[in-house]
Design a protein around this motif. Sequence first.
Motif, short mmCIF file in Angstrom:
data_model
loop_
_atom_site.label_atom_id
_atom_site.label_comp_id
_atom_site.label_asym_id
_atom_site.label_seq_id
_atom_site.Cartn_x
_atom_site.Cartn_y
_atom_site.Cartn_z
N ARG A 69 36.16 40.55 49.42
CA ARG A 69 37.32 40.84 50.27
C ARG A 69 38.61 40.37 49.61
NH1 ARG A 69 33.87 38.82 54.40
NH2 ARG A 69 32.86 40.56 55.47
N LEU A 70 38.55 39.22 48.93
CA LEU A 70 39.73 38.71 48.22
C LEU A 70 40.13 39.68 47.10
CD1 LEU A 70 41.83 36.48 47.61
CD2 LEU A 70 40.11 35.38 46.18
N LEU A 71 39.14 40.19 46.36
CA LEU A 71 39.43 41.18 45.31
C LEU A 71 40.10 42.41 45.90
CD1 LEU A 71 36.50 41.61 42.75
CD2 LEU A 71 38.82 40.89 42.31
N ASP A 72 39.62 42.81 47.08
CA ASP A 72 40.18 43.99 47.74
C ASP A 72 41.64 43.74 48.15
OD1 ASP A 72 39.85 46.64 48.86
OD2 ASP A 72 40.01 45.67 50.82
N LYS A 73 41.96 42.47 48.50
CA LYS A 73 43.33 42.16 48.92
C LYS A 73 44.31 42.20 47.75
CE LYS A 73 42.21 39.27 52.94
NZ LYS A 73 42.16 37.92 53.48
N VAL A 74 43.86 41.75 46.56
CA VAL A 74 44.80 41.71 45.43
C VAL A 74 44.83 43.01 44.63
CG1 VAL A 74 44.68 39.20 45.15
CG2 VAL A 74 43.11 40.64 43.84
N THR A 75 43.95 43.97 44.96
CA THR A 75 43.98 45.27 44.27
C THR A 75 44.37 46.37 45.25
OG1 THR A 75 41.62 45.61 44.71
CG2 THR A 75 42.21 44.64 42.59
N ASN A 76 44.72 47.50 44.69
CA ASN A 76 45.12 48.65 45.50
C ASN A 76 44.25 49.84 45.07
OD1 ASN A 76 46.40 50.51 47.04
ND2 ASN A 76 48.32 50.50 45.91
N GLY A 77 43.46 50.36 46.00
CA GLY A 77 42.64 51.54 45.68
C GLY A 77 41.25 51.21 45.17
N SER A 78 40.82 49.95 45.30
CA SER A 78 39.44 49.61 44.90
C SER A 78 38.46 50.24 45.87
CB SER A 78 39.23 48.10 44.90
OG SER A 78 40.00 47.51 43.91
N ARG A 79 37.30 50.62 45.33
CA ARG A 79 36.28 51.22 46.18
C ARG A 79 35.01 50.40 46.08
NH1 ARG A 79 34.92 57.44 45.57
NH2 ARG A 79 33.58 57.38 47.38
N ILE A 80 34.57 49.91 47.21
CA ILE A 80 33.40 49.02 47.21
C ILE A 80 32.34 49.60 48.12
CG2 ILE A 80 32.61 46.66 47.69
CD1 ILE A 80 35.84 46.08 47.57
N GLU A 81 31.12 49.70 47.60
CA GLU A 81 30.01 50.18 48.43
C GLU A 81 28.89 49.15 48.39
OE1 GLU A 81 30.67 54.88 47.25
OE2 GLU A 81 28.67 54.01 47.16
N ILE A 82 28.37 48.84 49.57
CA ILE A 82 27.21 47.95 49.65
C ILE A 82 26.16 48.67 50.49
CG2 ILE A 82 26.36 45.70 50.40
CD1 ILE A 82 29.19 44.64 50.13
N ASN A 83 24.92 48.67 50.02
CA ASN A 83 23.90 49.41 50.77
C ASN A 83 23.48 48.65 52.02
OD1 ASN A 83 22.33 47.38 49.71
ND2 ASN A 83 20.62 48.73 49.17
N GLN A 84 22.56 49.24 52.79
CA GLN A 84 22.17 48.68 54.10
C GLN A 84 21.67 47.25 54.01
OE1 GLN A 84 19.85 52.05 55.60
NE2 GLN A 84 20.05 51.08 57.59
N THR A 85 20.83 46.96 53.02
CA THR A 85 20.23 45.63 52.92
C THR A 85 21.13 44.66 52.17
OG1 THR A 85 19.06 46.40 50.97
CG2 THR A 85 17.85 46.41 53.05
N GLY A 86 22.20 45.15 51.56
CA GLY A 86 23.11 44.29 50.81
C GLY A 86 22.61 43.96 49.42
N THR A 87 21.58 44.67 48.94
CA THR A 87 21.01 44.35 47.62
C THR A 87 21.62 45.18 46.50
OG1 THR A 87 19.22 45.90 48.08
CG2 THR A 87 18.78 43.58 48.52
N VAL A 88 22.42 46.19 46.83
CA VAL A 88 23.08 47.00 45.79
C VAL A 88 24.57 47.04 46.08
CG1 VAL A 88 23.24 49.27 44.68
CG2 VAL A 88 21.03 48.44 45.48
N LEU A 89 25.36 46.69 45.07
CA LEU A 89 26.82 46.68 45.19
C LEU A 89 27.40 47.60 44.12
CD1 LEU A 89 29.68 45.40 45.90
CD2 LEU A 89 29.11 43.61 44.28
N SER A 90 28.21 48.56 44.55
CA SER A 90 28.91 49.43 43.60
C SER A 90 30.40 49.17 43.72
CB SER A 90 28.63 50.90 43.91
OG SER A 90 27.27 51.17 43.72
N TYR A 91 31.06 49.00 42.59
CA TYR A 91 32.48 48.62 42.60
C TYR A 91 33.25 49.50 41.63
CZ TYR A 91 36.66 45.68 41.91
OH TYR A 91 37.94 45.21 41.81
N GLN A 92 34.24 50.21 42.19
CA GLN A 92 35.16 51.00 41.36
C GLN A 92 36.53 50.34 41.46
OE1 GLN A 92 35.11 55.18 42.06
NE2 GLN A 92 37.11 55.50 41.12
N PRO A 93 37.00 49.72 40.38
CA PRO A 93 38.23 48.93 40.49
C PRO A 93 39.48 49.77 40.70
CG PRO A 93 37.50 49.02 38.21
CD PRO A 93 36.45 49.71 39.03
#
Length: 431
Positions: A110-134
Motif C-alpha cells: 500500500r505504501l508503494l502504491d501511495k508513492v507511485t502513480n499508475g502502479s498495478r497490483i494483483e493478488i490472487n484469492q489465497t494471497g500466494t501470487v502477487l503480480s506487480y506492474q510498476p
Amino acid sequence: MCHQRPPVAKRSDAPGGNLVFFSSFCPSSFPVAAPPPSELLPGQTHVDLHSGPGGNNNNMASQGLVYDGCNFLRQRLVLSTLSGKRVRIQSIRSKDDSPGVRDFEASFIRLLDKVTNGSRIEINQTGTVLSYQPGLLNGGSVEHDCNTQRSVGYYLEALLMLAPFMKTPLKATLRGVTNDPIDPTVDMLKATALPLMKKFGIDGEAFDLKVVKRGMAPGGGGEVSFSCPVRRTMRPVQLTDPGKIKRIRGVAYSVRVSPQMANRLVESARGVLNQFIPDIYIHTDHMKGAHSGKSPGFGLTLVAETLSGAFLSAEMSSTPQGQGDPQLPEDLGRNCAMLLLEEVHRGGCVDSSNQSLALLLMTLGQQDVSKVLLGPLSPYTIEFLRHIRDFFQIMFKVDVQKPSEEERKGGEKVLMTCVGVGYSNINKTLK
C-alpha cells in the motif's frame, strides 16, 4: 461457510492511481465485481484479483520476471519500481498453515502504491501470487500507518532507495513501531544511511529524518517524518579508504520506563569503549507522555565515525513487552558495545546494514566507474546483487582483500567495482 464482507476498493492517494483490490483470503470469498464506469476516477482502471482457474487472467506478468517464495519481497518490488520491469512472485508461503501475504507486506504494498502513480497490483484469492506492474514514482506528501509487526525501519529502508528518483520531493510521515530488535531503527538509519546518500550527491536542507514520537514494539504509537529532495542523476563514488576510527557517538533511548535506564545503558557501553578511544558521547533521549508511544522499552544505537567520513553502526533494543525474558540495561549496553567493536573489525567504508543501499546507488550512477570497499558481504547483500543482475543486467567486479598481520585492520574486505547504468530520473519535473 466463510462470513466475510466483500473486498472494498481502495483508491490510491496518488492522483490517477489505480484501484487496488485486495481480495479476502478465503476460498469461498465473494467475487470481486467491477465498479460501474461512472465510479472510476479519470485514469483509473479496475483490477481483477481472481487470476486463478475460472478468473479473468489478463496475463499481466507474461513478459516480467518470475520469482518463488516470500523472501526478499521488498528488494524485488523496489528494483521492479526503479527498473520499470514487471514482476510476478508466486508460492508465497503456499505450504504454510496461514498461506499468502502477511499484513506487514500488504502494508508495504500500500505504501508503494501511495508513492507511485499508475502502479498495478494483483493478488490472487489465497494471497500466494502477487503480480506487480510498476507505475511512475510520484512523491509529494505521503502519510502511512505502518503495520506494527515490523518497525518503521522496514518501510524506511525501501523509501530511502526510491526517494531520490521521485517526480516531486518526498515528504513522508510514517507511524508505527520506531524501535524493535528485528529491523534497523530510525536512529541508526539517520546516523548512517543519510551521510552515505550525501556522498552520492543527495543532500540539501530538505534532506532530513526526524523522530517525532518514539514507539517501541509491540504497541507502536511512534511517528517519523522523512523528507528527501529529488535528483536527476547519481554521482559516481570512490570509497576505498575507510580510515581509522576518530570518535563514537550514540543515542540511549527509553520510553515508559525510568529515565535512569538510559544512564545505565550509557555507563555500561562506556565501560567497554573507553578502553579504546576517549572521544565518546552518548546522548540520552527520554520521551514522555504523548511522545512515548504505547509500550515500554529502552535501547542503544552506537555509531563509530572514521577519519575519512565512513560510519559504522551497531544497535540493540530491549525485548518487547510479553515476548521472552526481560533484559538488564547493563547487559544490553555491554552487548551493543561489543557489536560495535565487531562491526569495526569487519570494517569497510559502509557498515553491513547499508551495503545494499550503497550498491544500488552505485548501480544507478552515471556511466562511470564506482568503487566501494565493504566488509564481508551479508547474505541479504548477496541476494541483492543477484537481483541487480536480473533487473539492471549489472555485474560487479569483486576483489577480496586480505589484511596483512602487521596492519591489524580487522577482517577480510571486499572491493566492489561497477560501471553505473547511467540511470536518469525521468520523473523529475523540469523547471
